[in-house]
Write an enzyme that holds these catalytic residues in place. Structure first.
Site, PDB file in Angstrom:
ATOM      1  N   LYS A 129       0.856  -1.183   0.000  1.00 46.81           N
ATOM      2  CA  LYS A 129       0.000   0.000   0.000  1.00 46.81           C
ATOM      3  C   LYS A 129       0.893   1.235   0.000  1.00 46.81           C
ATOM      4  CE  LYS A 129      -4.528   0.750   0.105  1.00 46.81           C
ATOM      5  NZ  LYS A 129      -5.539  -0.009  -0.635  1.00 46.81           N
ATOM      6  N   ASP A 169      -6.897   4.480  -4.785  1.00 46.37           N
ATOM      7  CA  ASP A 169      -7.592   4.333  -3.506  1.00 46.37           C
ATOM      8  C   ASP A 169      -8.253   5.688  -3.268  1.00 46.37           C
ATOM      9  OD1 ASP A 169      -7.469   4.293  -0.202  1.00 46.37           O
ATOM     10  OD2 ASP A 169      -7.686   2.289  -1.035  1.00 46.37           O
TER      11      ASP A 169
END
Length: 448
Positions: A129, A169
């Site tokens: 991430k 995201d």
């Protein structure tokens, strides 16, 4: 609260001591460890191989500065992150989040969760991430472009189609992915599938935009069916009004449900006749306005200030699709008292541990994010496959593959829970099913 396993206690205490300020990351680890107690008890080889210690430390974490110039000519500086958590079963895979709340704890929690979520898809993807505390809201296209180009000028050193494949995201949509991809291509002088969520003209996948919301509903459909229910005729509350929430609305409506409430960070709307996802798209994607303007488009709808109140709206199914820890214990109590039958997470870790425990204790069907919102990364994996093959599948082909992946995730999570004596507990089942595959790969690779 301590774990029954002395091994898990030792690992967690050491982790908490080293990362005392990282509350989101520690929350995510604790939730996974609680589910894995029976697995650790049944497999002493996990301790011998140091699996839990290795699994909770990222393989690599990069923090870097991102200087850029705003439209007034002033130099701005933000922080950039990329945490590469696990490559045990494939290249690191996980989104980039641009939001003021981004810090190392949040990126680590997301990367840790991503490892298991990606494992559940059945596709060869590891967990990672990244992101920045940069806020795209209120910025011009040229400011966003300058920031993205500066961000990628550092990030490109750490990613690649067979190493690490980021995606979007919160705060990173098609515009941002386009700028990031353009800069990567410019620096590396190569056209590869290094990012997913790309535009259709340059290697993106059909159905990727809809995938997380659609996948959430496909998983929920399986969960409901296993308990003698369906979406048909059900009233649904969806928090959020971004990509996930919008397409969860569309698919839930197609499956026979009626979405009566949605929200953004300022408040929520209620429309007992069913909220039109096309109007939400117009407001959020075209006008870039707040959800409070919805009643201007649809008569009879009402707006209420304060987004947390959305859980007080009586419903049969609740789909939290906004952000982490948005569904607290008070919200869970309101859902139960109003007769809610199922909660399925569309955002990453949107329910607090107390809320989850209360929902489960009151026999509410509960689908955890790492299983129920895996549709987005699953379709990102399908985009990677198409890029590698230099092919483009039709919308229906991708949607069918997505539907099958979500069905399999539900089946595997339900089966794992039952094997370890926790039938119906999909939180435990998803953690166990995702963990087992990663742990087996780590043991096979030796101490690396």
């Amino acid at each position: 609260m301590s774990f029954k396993s002395s091994y898990l206690n030792e690992v967690y205490e050491g982790l908490a001591k080293r990362n005392a300020e990282q509350k989101e990351f520690l929350q995510a680890v604790r939730e996974v460890f609680e589910s894995l107690e029976p697995v650790v008890a049944a497999h002493p080889g996990l301790e011998k191989n140091g699996i839990m210690e290795r699994l909770t430390e990222p393989e690599r974490a990069v923090l870097f500065r991102v200087p850029w110039v705003d439209d007034s000519g002033k130099v701005r500086v933000n922080r950039g992150y990329r945490v590469q958590f696990s490559s045990a079963i494939g290249p690191y895979k996980g989104g980039l989040r641009f939001h003021p709340s981004v810090n190392l704890s949040i990126i680590k929690f997301l990367g840790f969760e991503q490892t298991f979520k990606n494992s559940l898809t059945g596709l060869p993807m590891g967990g990672g991430k990244g992101g920045s505390d940069f806020d795209p809201k209120g910025k011009s296209d040229t400011e966003v472009m300058r920031f993205c180009q500066s961000f990628m000028t550092e990030l490109y050193r750490h990613i690649g189609p067979n190493c690490d494949v980021p995606a979007g995201d919160i705060g990173v949509g098609g515009r941002e992915i386009g700028y990031l991809f353009g800069q990567y291509k410019r620096i590396r002088n190569e056209f590869t599938g290094v990012l997913t969520g790309k535009g259709i003209p340059y290697g993106g996948s059909l159905a990727r935009t809809e995938a997380t919301g659609y996948g959430l509903c496909y998983f929920t459909k399986e969960m409901l069916a296993a308990n003698g229910m369906s979406f048909e005729g059900k009233k649904i509350v969806i928090s959020g009004s971004g990509n996930v929430a919008t397409y969860a609305n569309q698919k839930a409506t197609q499956l026979g449900g009626r979405v009566i409430a949605m929200s953004d960070s300022n408040g929520y709307i209620v429309d007992e006749n069913g909220i039109d996802y096309k109007v939400i798209k117009e407001i959020k994607e075209v006008k870039r306005a707040r959800i409070k303007t919805y009643p201007e488009y649809v008569s009879g709808a009402k707006y209420v200030e304060g987004s947390s109140g959305i859980w007080n709206v009586p419903c049969d199914i609740a789909l939290p699709c906004a952000t982490q820890n948005e569904l607290p214990l008070e919200g869970a109590k309101a859902l139960v008292s109003n007769g809610c039958k199922a909660v399925a997470e569309g955002a990453n870790m949107p329910s607090t541990p107390e809320a989850i425990a209360y929902l489960q204790a009151n026999n509410i069907l509960f689908a955890p994010a790492k299983a129920s919102n895996a549709g987005g990364v699953a379709t990102s994996g399908l985009e990677m496959s198409q890029n590698s093959l230099r092919l483009s599948w039709t919308f229906d082909e991708v949607d069918e593959r997505l539907h099958n992946i979500m069905k399999n995730i539900y089946a595997n999570a339900a089966q794992a829970a039952e094997i370890y004596g926790m039938k119906g507990n999909l939180v435990a089942g998803a953690n166990i099913a995702g963990f087992t595959k990663v742990a087996d790969a780590m043991i096979a690779h030796g101490i690396v």
